[in-house]
Structure formats: C-alpha cells, structure tokens
Write an enzyme that holds these catalytic residues in place. Structure first.
Site, PDB file in Angstrom:
ATOM      1  N   LYS A 155     148.899  27.680  59.129  1.00 48.56           N
ATOM      2  CA  LYS A 155     147.540  28.064  59.525  1.00 48.56           C
ATOM      3  C   LYS A 155     147.577  29.310  60.402  1.00 48.56           C
ATOM      4  O   LYS A 155     148.362  29.372  61.357  1.00 48.56           O
ATOM      5  CB  LYS A 155     146.924  26.893  60.292  1.00 48.56           C
ATOM      6  CG  LYS A 155     145.452  26.996  60.626  1.00 48.56           C
ATOM      7  CD  LYS A 155     145.001  25.679  61.317  1.00 48.56           C
ATOM      8  CE  LYS A 155     143.534  25.639  61.640  1.00 48.56           C
ATOM      9  NZ  LYS A 155     143.155  24.329  62.246  1.00 48.56           N
ATOM     10  N   GLU A 167     144.065  18.414  56.065  1.00 47.47           N
ATOM     11  CA  GLU A 167     144.864  18.988  57.156  1.00 47.47           C
ATOM     12  C   GLU A 167     145.578  17.859  57.913  1.00 47.47           C
ATOM     13  O   GLU A 167     144.970  16.823  58.195  1.00 47.47           O
ATOM     14  CB  GLU A 167     143.877  19.714  58.095  1.00 47.47           C
ATOM     15  CG  GLU A 167     144.493  20.434  59.263  1.00 47.47           C
ATOM     16  CD  GLU A 167     143.440  21.226  60.064  1.00 47.47           C
ATOM     17  OE1 GLU A 167     142.223  21.051  59.823  1.00 47.47           O
ATOM     18  OE2 GLU A 167     143.839  22.023  60.932  1.00 47.47           O
ATOM     19  N   CYS A 175     141.430  25.065  57.065  1.00 48.85           N
ATOM     20  CA  CYS A 175     140.266  24.910  57.953  1.00 48.85           C
ATOM     21  C   CYS A 175     139.775  26.208  58.596  1.00 48.85           C
ATOM     22  O   CYS A 175     139.148  27.017  57.935  1.00 48.85           O
ATOM     23  CB  CYS A 175     140.596  23.851  59.005  1.00 48.85           C
ATOM     24  SG  CYS A 175     139.139  23.012  59.681  1.00 48.85           S
TER      25      CYS A 175
END
Lengths: 548, 548
Positions: free
Chosen positions: A117, A44, A153
C-alpha cells in the site's frame, strides 16, 4: 476462452485469529472455484484482521502472518485450486524489517507477486504511518485473458496515486482491497469515487471490503463492481458474508450485470452497524450474553433491543434498579420492554443499599444523585462477575459529549457502549425505525411507546428531567454536530445563528468532559467523527473558544 | 563588541493557556535582557503548550496562537526589548491552511523569520504526522555578531536532517527548541546526541526543553548547552523554571562555563517526574486537593507521599476503608502514614455497606472480593463529589499489566494514576529512596517501614496475598519488562531462560487485560514504554504468542 470471472469474497476476519481467518479464505476460494471464478479477491489485511495497531510491529506476529500466507498457497495447490489467482490482504515485511500493508497474489502454490500500500492514512481513526512503511511500486499482472491492476483502499482515494500510474498499463480490471470502516453516508462516496477511477482507467473497478466489528470500528462490506463506464454491475449486501461473482465482458460486448444487492436506508445501515459491532465484540471476546440496566428510558430500551438483535433476547439480562425516585411507569416500561424482546428481566431495588451508604456518608444534592447512579453500576458489575455476562453501557453520544452522566454509573461502565456514537435525537429516530420495521414484518414492536414518548429523565431526584440541566436535545444535538463532528469554532457557531449563551454552555460542557470520555468503554463509530481515536484532545487544557 | 550572550528560558507552559504562556515568555525575556542576553530561546510550542493533539487542526486555535505571537512582538518592542532576538516555539499555518510545528524568530517588533519542523515523530506517544505538515527549508540567521541555526526537537535526532544542511552554512551556534518528554535514562541520550551534532557542526548546541506535566507526559526541562567540542558548558536543573545564560567564546578563546546543575540519580528523577505530573494535573485542571484510599499497603503509601510532595500534606485526604478482612496492622500503618505526611486521615468502614449489598446479591468468591473493592471506589467518588477533591488511583504498572486489580475499585478510579508507569519492584525502590532522602534531610521518613516490608495483599479474603494469584513480583516484573517494554515475543522470552509456564501465564494475563487498561485514568510516563498511547493494541484480539 471465455472472459475472466471474478469473485469478491466479503468476509469477517477476527484480529489475531490467523488460523481461523485463513480457514475462511480457503473455503471461500473453493466456493468461488466451484462457481467458475478465475480470480478471487479478498479484503485488506484478511490474514490478520484489521486494524491490528502495534501488533504490526511484533516480529512473532509478522512471522505468523507470512507463514499463514505460505501455507495457504500450499493448501490451495493441494486442494487442486492452484490455477485460481487469489489476491489477499496481509501483513508483509520488507527486507529491512519494516511492516507493509500488503496484497499477496497467490497462484500455482506460491506467492507470485506482492503489492505494498502506497498511501497510509494517518488521520481520523487511522494511524498507519505509525506502523507501516509505504510501498513504491505498482502491481499489474496477467490473469486468465486479462491484465489486472491491484491497489489497497486509501490508494484509490488519492489523486496522483498508484491508480494514476496504471494509465499507461492498459489494464482491463482494477482490484481494490479494502478495510473501510462504516460511517453514515460513506457508501455513496466510495461508489462515486470508484466510478471516477473506472472512467479514468476505462476499465471496471472491483471493490472488496471486509465486514464485522473490531472494537470501535465496524466494517460494512457493501463490496461492489463498477463497469468501465462507472455504473454498478454487481454489489454485495452490507454486514454479511458474500461471494460476489462477475464476468468481464469481451472487448465489444456489453457488460452483463451480476447480482445487485438492494439499497438500504441510512437508519437501517446505522442500526445494522451497531448490532454488528456489539455482536462481534461479544462473540470475538468469548462472551455469550450481556447484562444492562433497564430504566424504562429510551437509551436502555434501544440498547437492549440492539442487544437482543445481536445475541438473542434470551442472552440479554435486563436489570431494573428502582430507587425511591423511580416512577411506577419506569418500572412498567422496563418490564414491558423485557417481555417484548424476550430478555431475562430482574428487579433489584437499590433503596436499602443507598441507605447503608447514606448512614455513613450523609450525602446531599448531586453527590447523592451520583451515589444512586454508582450503586447501580456496582450491582451490574456484580451480576456480570457472578454469571459471566458482558456489561454493556447504554449511554448516548449527547450525554458523553456533555458529560451529563455520572462517571462509573450503570450507563457508562462495562465492556462496550453500543450508542456511544449515536446522539439523543438519533436514538429516538432509530427506536422509531426499529418499531416500524417490526410492524412491517408483522412482529411485535420491541420498544414500548412510553419509552419513546416520555420526557427523558435520570430519575435521581423527584420530578427531574434532562432539560433541567441541558438545552432541548434537538437544539443541543445541532450544536454538538457543528462543534464536535464538524469542529467549528465559537465564531462559526454564532454565525450560524445559535444563541450565544447556549453555545457557551455547550462548549464548556464538552471541553470539561474529556476526562470522562477517556474512561468510557469503546462503542461503534457510525458518524463521520466519533469520540475516541477519531477526536484526540488533551484532558488538561485551558483552551476556551475565544470571543474573536 | 562582546560575544553573543544566549539565554535558554526553561518554562512550564499550560496547554491552551495562550495568554498565560505568553505572559511567562514576556517576563522571561525581560529577565534575560536584564542579565545581558542578546538571544532568548524558548521551548517547542511554548505559545500553546504541548502536545496539543487535534487542537492543532482548529482554525480558531491557530488564529489565537498567531495573534499571540504578533502581540508578543509588539509588547517586547513596547517594553524596549525589540533588539533582543527571541526564538519561540509556536503553532504556525501554511498559506494553504496546514498547521506547522514552528519556531518564530521575533525581533524589532515583528516576526523576522519562521522555521517549520521537518521531522514529525509519529511513533511512541507522538502523532505529529496526524496534525502537522513538514517544513522543508532550513533556518539560519545573523544574531548579534554570530550566525545561528534553528531546528526543533526531532530534527536533531535524524541523521541527514536539517542539521546536516547547516554544514555549509558556517553557523556559530545551533539552537534546538524541545518538548521532549521524560523517561528514565533519556537525559544522557539527549546530551550524547547534542554533543555529536556539535562536533559535526563545529559549533555549540543549545538545547532548551520545557518542563511540567501534561496528562500522561512529563517534560523534565534539563536544558543544556554543549560547546563545539561536545562538552557541557551550562545546564539547567530538572522540573523547575530556569534561565540558563552563556556567552559564546570569540574565535580563539576557550569557552567559559556557565552554571552547571548538579547531576541527579534515576530514582530522584523518576520521583520528581511523578510529583510534577500529579501536581500539574491537579493545578492545571483547577483542583486544590486530592483524595485516595489508604490501605496500609505500599502502593497507597507511596502515592499519598507523592501527593503530599505535590500539593502539600494538608491537601491530601487519605481514607482508610477497612473490611472484615482488613488486618489491624493495615489500619495502624495507614494511620501512621497519614500522620507522617500530615494528611487529613479518615476511617470509613465498609462492612455495613457490603452487608446491604450482600443481603440483595449474596455474592461469593471473586465476585464478593470485587464488591468490597468497588464499594471503596464509590465511597471515594462520593467524598470527592461532596468536597471537590480529585480522586487519585494508587494502582501500579504490574497490576495494570496483569489486570490484577478490580476494575472500578479504589485503586483504579479517579482522574490521575501517579504510579501507572511504575512497576511493583520500582514502587518499593522509590519508597525506600524517598525515606532515605527524608533521613538525609533530617526529616521524618514518610513511609512506614511496615508498609514496605510486609507481603503485599489486597486483603479481600482472609490470609490473601498477591502471590496467591501472581508470580513473585521480582520475576513478574522481569517478564513484564521484556514482554511489554521491549515487546519481545514468547520465543525470545523462553530463550532468556524464563520458565515456560510463567511466561504463558503472564502473557495471557497481559493480553486479556487490555480492556481494563483502556478505562484507566492517565498517569505519567516515566519508562521507555508506558501503557496508553505509547502501546496501542486492540482489545478484541485472538492473537496469542505461538509456540514457534
């Protein structure tokens, strides 16, 4: 054609060093290609480092990140690596100018896909809703002979998130890019969760995490791949660069294992996290050496040992600053420590300086004790200014919680506080663990036994020990764990059987010390709840836990 | 029956002092009832104070807030005030345990309705998505002969928010509960927005705001009511308790004006905000007096004057700490200031103490300058420890931006920094304004003209001035305003015509000083962007604005 070979590139980016980060990415892709990889996944926000906080909002920074991604695509094509699929975390921007926490998929000299994300953590140490907009689309694409899904994540942690959306997409692999900070025990949680997702998807899950220190966070790496059955098939060590390779099995084949890193214990991981946090704070900020006060006590002994492990004993300056109340054994223990770790050891008595202050101020009691402590702080800052070292603060979490230390003393000034999130009980455990490790390796134990065994004392008045002012540390740390880390109220603490007077005393100390904590240097988070941005409380507050 | 009479109770809650806050509420409701009010509106989070940060997540705190609301309902009924409708900001909790930023409507001894804030600000100084869940329902209810809608603060700011949902509800009044922090120029923005909402709703809008200091925020009050045509019909002064009364006109009647507070200028408001911030930090934290170093310079002169206005000159200790480089005029100016403001003035020379350090350390250059500065810090902390004062730091925003001050010196240690968000140019303006105000009132000008007129100097070496190290303040502050407050990049700064070398120098200074800012005491936000939680940047960062 043979199965998809996947490489997880576990790297240590530096916030803001976009050119340096991208040079690391380019070299990793070449190594992965040489090892036969078709797909390389990177952490990330690899482009920019992580977390970048409000830098995400700067247009100049956004432009630089995007230019770097475009340049990487062109560079890889020029390197003859255009056929490799590279999945890279970066800072994206929507058409209307909102920043995204993004995964860019690079292939054939261009960005072929982008994933933004969805789930933006805004709790604990995270402020992602402050700086990012949420993505809404899933990302599934063909790579080699397989179909691959991508998430970032927190997306994996949320039930009903984008991972669930992949159910009907029949993916053969889920790639998860992470910037997941270390805390004790978190490794198992990540693996269990990834295993659950793998079983839900009936596909392997590849989890790539960054490593390295960034202010008060440490990323531990520990990247891994679980098979469709949820079992680990490959894993990387913690706190180091790694390139983890694994080949997807064909439909009815059994999964072959890749490299599996040996498991390490909690003490070893916490210690490595602190060493990494300190080393990266020092080096990423352009320092080469550190200075600290060494009192002969356990906090400074452990801190100096960590510093020696982080930057080399020859780059550690330990200054003994005895006062008229310092015992002979304290000086001996400090000298012994310095010799064991190979530090530059100096003795700088403070009696004459304290006397000069006292000629003018005639302080008594706690004011006099604080004066001695602060004179040591001034000496350390002076040595650091003169010689260019970073001052490090050896204060521990129990002390910071209770406000036991003098503000601006040698235990709480400087640029970085390695033990900030380590309570006193854990300080002793880590010291013993470090000595055992030395013995196991046939090395000299770095920490003098005296420093571990003697009763802790600030030595600011004759015969003083910490327990004159605080409950025994074993008890104190239990109460702190419940009140600070688990945010239990007074009623819950009493229900656990703690003594009422102890509870009231500890809560009062903690609540009143917030102003000191705000001025404390950063230090690495290693527990579930560290002081700092993990626990945000007002300084001005008349709230006292009530007798309900 | 006569029209609905509305009272806005502008109060100063203290975070965590739930009992004290509720006693204020109860007394205000009685006063409002005596004045004929049917409806009393109180600020956002009046029960608990605001912002409460992670206290919102503690179950013991949630329970205490709810108990206080229930007790208030019973108390008002017992007081014979049950027929009054009270709208009060508080901490609510959903059935599943999520905290809400809530308005409770109390009438007839019970909570008759609740409204949960929809729009949770998570930018600037705000972290509301961290701690609150969003409400989803609107709140419209009958009060006396009218229909009243309720929203909280940010809800009014968002187009398409719950205010728009009231369109079809035909409300006769919108009540907005606020905890809106002060910043220069914000008053006009609030009023213009409320006027727009009033015209959209074709109904008056009553805006009640808290006042008082809470760590690095100051709430300014300035509550007001606009008629359905958007014009102000009543308003409260800033930075003071107030009970603002107004009666809704009957259908075809023209609105009658209530009390309208006189407009005040920006200098007066900024000055009052800082005085309020300091006074509340001192008193809410249990102090009675402050101590600071007075150098004869403008920063300490203005800070001491603010302190005298906040807590009384007799509660201000000014310590002159001349070194061998201090000019005679500096000591004279410091003494002059102290006499003008009625402070306890002391002279504490540092030469002997510095000599004692130098006997041991033999520092030269900047290290020697820093030593002198830090010795002053130790002296102030010692006096504070001995006598129980709060140390205040006179450093200004330009200094903090550029890292010009020595960390842990007398300008940057202590509990509170009144000028933290005031740049040097503004320091001079506020000093001149304060003197003019004194003249207008027939009082002695508090700030010696010398302190205003002389070139600023740290006096840490012979003949030193700030401009040896920094661009002229007028230029520096313009660049800082663009780079820090407006977050412009290097390219934008050059496009504005700033000299390239100056821009690069200032940006480099600002970027490298983040570690010092993290350890600075809190101080009141008075601009659109203050250092601290308003501007969150990594310490470790290799980002430098590029030559694009």
């Amino acid at each position: 054609m043979s199965g998809l070979t996947l490489a997880l590139a576990q790297l240590n980016p530096c916030v803001g060093d976009i050119a340096g980060n991208m040079a690391n990415v380019r070299a990793s892709v070449r190594r992965a290609a040489n090892a036969g990889a078709n797909l390389v996944a990177l952490p990330e926000m690899m482009t920019t480092g992580y977390p970048i906080e409000d830098l995400a909002l700067r247009e100049s920074f956004q432009r630089a990140a995007e230019r770097a991604v475009q340049k990487l695509a062109a560079d890889l094509e020029a390197d003859g690596l255009g056929s490799i699929t590279v999945i890279l975390g970066t800072l994206g921007v929507s058409k209307s100018g909102k920043p995204f926490n993004q995964a860019a998929v690079i292939r054939h000299g261009r960005v072929e896909a982008r994933y933004n994300k969805h789930h933006l953590p805004n709790y604990g140490v995270f402020d992602e809703r402050r700086i990012f907009a949420s993505g809404e689309d899933r990302c599934v694409l063909p790579v080699h002979d397989s179909t691959v899904g991508i998430v970032i994540c927190e997306d994996m942690w949320q039930d009903g998130g984008p991972v669930s959306q992949m159910d009907d997409a029949t993916i053969q692999l889920l790639v998860v890019l992470n910037g997941s900070p270390f805390e004790e025990g978190k490794g198992h949680v990540r693996r269990d969760l990834a295993a659950r997702r793998a079983r839900e998807l009936e596909a392997p899950v590849a989890y790539v995490n960054m490593w390295g220190g960034q202010d008060d966070l440490v990323f531990d790496g520990h990247s891994f791949i679980v098979g469709a059955d949820g079992r680990i098939v490959a894993s990387s060590p913690g706190f180091a660069d790694d390139l983890l390779l694994w080949t997807l099995p064909h439909a009815d084949d059994t999964a072959q294992h890749g490299t599996i890193a040996p498991d390490t214990g909690d003490d070893e991981q916490v210690y490595a996290a602190i060493v990494t946090g300190l080393r990266d704070y020092v080096t990423k900020n352009g320092f080469h050496s550190v200075v600290l006060g060494v009192s002969g006590g356990i906090d400074s002994a452990l801190t100096a040992t960590i510093a020696a492990d982080a930057v080399g004993g020859e780059n550690v300056v330990g200054v003994s600053m005895p006062s008229s109340h310092s015992s002979e054994h304290s000086r001996d223990d400090a000298a012994d420590l310095a010799e064991r770790i190979g530090a530059d050891y100096r003795v700088q008595p403070i009696a004459q300086i304290v006397a000069a202050f006292q000629d003018e101020l005639a302080l008594t009691g706690v004011s006099e004790e604080n004066l001695q402590a602060r004179v040591r702080g001034v000496i350390l800052m002076a040595i650091a200014n003169r010689e260019g070292h970073l001052v490090i603060a050896p204060g521990n979490k129990s002390e910071l919680a209770t406000g036991y230390a003098t503000i601006y003393d040698a235990g709480s000034i400087g640029g970085f506080a390695p033990l900030k999130d380590v309570d006193k009980s854990r300080v002793w455990e880590l010291a013993r663990w470090r000595n055992r490790m030395a013995t196991a390796r046939g090395e000299i134990e770095p920490i003098p036994l005296n420093s571990i065994d003697k009763p802790p004392s600030a030595e600011l008045r004759p015969g003083q020990t910490d327990q004159d002012s605080l409950p025994p540390y074993a008890l104190l740390d239990e109460v702190l764990d419940a009140y600070v880390e688990h945010a239990e109220g007074r009623a819950e603490l009493l229900a656990r059987g703690f003594d009422e007077a102890v509870v009231d005393r500890v809560l009062s100390l903690v609540d009143r010390a917030e102003w000191k904590r705000r001025q404390y240097p950063p230090g690495p988070k290693v527990t579930a709840l560290a002081f700092g941005r993990d626990r945000r409380l007002p300084i001005t507050s008349r709230w006292r836990e009530p007798q309900e």
